[in-house]
Design an enzyme around this catalytic site. Structure first.
Site, mmCIF file in Angstrom:
data_model
loop_
_atom_site.group_PDB
_atom_site.id
_atom_site.type_symbol
_atom_site.label_atom_id
_atom_site.label_comp_id
_atom_site.label_asym_id
_atom_site.label_seq_id
_atom_site.Cartn_x
_atom_site.Cartn_y
_atom_site.Cartn_z
ATOM 1 N N VAL A 147 0.810 -1.223 0.000
ATOM 2 C CA VAL A 147 0.000 0.000 0.000
ATOM 3 C C VAL A 147 0.843 1.274 0.000
ATOM 4 O O VAL A 147 0.295 2.360 -0.180
ATOM 5 C CB VAL A 147 -0.962 0.057 1.215
ATOM 6 C CG1 VAL A 147 -1.994 -1.037 1.138
ATOM 7 C CG2 VAL A 147 -0.202 0.019 2.529
ATOM 8 N N TYR A 148 2.143 1.176 0.216
ATOM 9 C CA TYR A 148 2.976 2.371 0.207
ATOM 10 C C TYR A 148 3.052 2.907 -1.229
ATOM 11 O O TYR A 148 3.638 2.272 -2.108
ATOM 12 C CB TYR A 148 4.381 2.080 0.718
ATOM 13 C CG TYR A 148 4.494 1.722 2.187
ATOM 14 C CD1 TYR A 148 3.371 1.731 3.021
ATOM 15 C CD2 TYR A 148 5.704 1.366 2.740
ATOM 16 C CE1 TYR A 148 3.479 1.398 4.367
ATOM 17 C CE2 TYR A 148 5.822 1.038 4.089
ATOM 18 C CZ TYR A 148 4.697 1.049 4.891
ATOM 19 O OH TYR A 148 4.813 0.718 6.223
ATOM 20 N N SER A 149 2.434 4.069 -1.427
ATOM 21 C CA SER A 149 2.394 4.703 -2.749
ATOM 22 C C SER A 149 1.850 3.764 -3.821
ATOM 23 O O SER A 149 2.342 3.718 -4.955
ATOM 24 C CB SER A 149 3.782 5.223 -3.153
ATOM 25 O OG SER A 149 4.169 6.299 -2.330
ATOM 26 N N ASP A 150 0.828 2.956 -3.440
ATOM 27 C CA ASP A 150 0.163 2.045 -4.394
ATOM 28 C C ASP A 150 1.155 1.146 -5.121
ATOM 29 O O ASP A 150 1.034 0.924 -6.336
ATOM 30 C CB ASP A 150 -0.667 2.846 -5.411
ATOM 31 C CG ASP A 150 -1.835 3.561 -4.778
ATOM 32 O OD1 ASP A 150 -2.419 3.005 -3.827
ATOM 33 O OD2 ASP A 150 -2.164 4.680 -5.213
#
Length: 344
Positions: A61-64
């Site tokens: 989920v970090y920066s998609d």
């Protein structure tokens, strides 16, 4: 760099690891954290490896997914020199199987992470949140398959409640599935809730803490003080609602103690806050982040020295809070404390 066992496993991890949440810069939360590209990330990885920081933490989920992509590019050609830690389970989309820890979700998430990281195995794979809708047996059986396939080497969780982690460990023991050896947790001088239930569990069960946001969501950088405006480049105004809340007066009491010890030691405020964490039970590694070389080198200065027992005691006192029920009787009353002495 000091290396420590990751919980009850045989894996040695550095006391400090690097968090790649600043890599990629997509979205309102991670865009406020940083937007490090692949070239900048390679330089930060260079500095980390020179200092002995060999573990790098990210999540889908970090920066998609961009964080994993940038990290994969930054470690290309030196995969055997690093440990890669990533996480899955939080929502990546609006589809029915775009979140959680179902078999379908975990198999897809692991393969997607491997592609983005440009690697064929993940050293530490962690569930980013507890999925109350999926049977724990299904979760652990799936993770067991991924370990047996060689895609994952060690397992951990993040942000679990004590009963969720303990029940998972019990089921793993019952069916002889691989056990979780790491718990990625929020823990800082202005956030000591971890100590009340999860720390004793970690001691008892051999689960090592990997600490996220050790500077209290950017509050212990040394730039936030009583009676002063927030620094111009602080990420707090834009991201405070995403992180743990901290009462202002409590924060300033802790910062005052940090300032006093900084004057005594010549160390920077964040170095002192990180060093305090490194002396806590169960802590296997503390994740540091950095937007640039200067910030990274300062955080690396948290190792190679130690606070005195007296200085630790002063920080303990300044940051102490009354525990919630059912913990406060054990904190306040002699009879309870005699039966259950505090591990810290």
């Amino acid at each position: 760099m000091e290396y420590r066992r990751l919980g009850a496993s045989g894996l040695l991890v550095p006391a400090l690891s690097f968090g790649a949440g600043t890599f990629g810069g997509r979205g309102p939360l991670f865009g406020a954290w940083g937007n490090t590209d692949a070239d900048q990330a390679r330089r930060l990885v260079d500095i980390c490896l020179e200092a002995g920081v060999t573990m790098f933490d990210t999540a889908d989920v970090y920066s998609d997914g961009a964080s994993e992509e940038v990290l994969g590019a930054a470690i290309r050609g030196r995969r055997d020199q690093v440990l890669v830690s990533t996480k899955a389970s939080l929502p990546l989309g609006d589809g029915p199987n775009d979140a959680g820890s179902s078999r379908a979700r975990l198999l897809a998430a692991c393969d997607a992470a491997l592609r983005r990281l440009n690697t064929d195995y993940i050293d530490l794979f962690q569930l980013h949140a507890f999925d109350a809708g999926t049977p724990i047996e299904e979760v652990l059986a799936t993770l067991d398959d991924l370990v047996r396939a060689g895609k994952i080497r060690y397992l951990g969780v993040s942000n679990f409640a004590g009963w969720q982690l303990m029940k998972s460990l019990g089921i793993a023991e019952k069916y002889r599935y691989p056990r979780y050896v790491a718990h990625q947790v929020y823990y800082s001088l202005v956030g000591r809730d971890y100590e009340w239930g999860l720390l004793p569990l970690g001691l008892d069960q051999g689960v090592g803490a990997i600490v996220w946001s050790p500077l209290g969501w950017g509050r212990l950088t040394g730039r936030i003080r009583r009676g002063q405006p927030l620094p111009a480049h602080s990420r707090l105004p834009a991201t405070a609602d995403y992180g743990p809340p901290v009462d202002d007066e409590y924060l300033f009491t802790v910062v005052d103690a940090l300032d006093e010890i900084a004057a005594e030691t010549g160390q920077a405020v964040p170095q002192i806050a990180l060093n305090w964490l490194l002396q806590r039970p169960t802590v296997s590694s503390v994740i540091i982040g950095a937007r640039d070389e200067t910030q990274l080198r300062q955080n690396l200065g948290a190792v190679g020295w130690s606070l005195t027992a007296g200085q630790v005691a002063r920080l303990d006192e300044a940051s102490a809070r009354t525990a919630p029920y059912p913990y406060f009787p054990y904190q306040r009353q002699e009879g309870f404390a005699r039966l259950n002495p505090s591990p810290v």
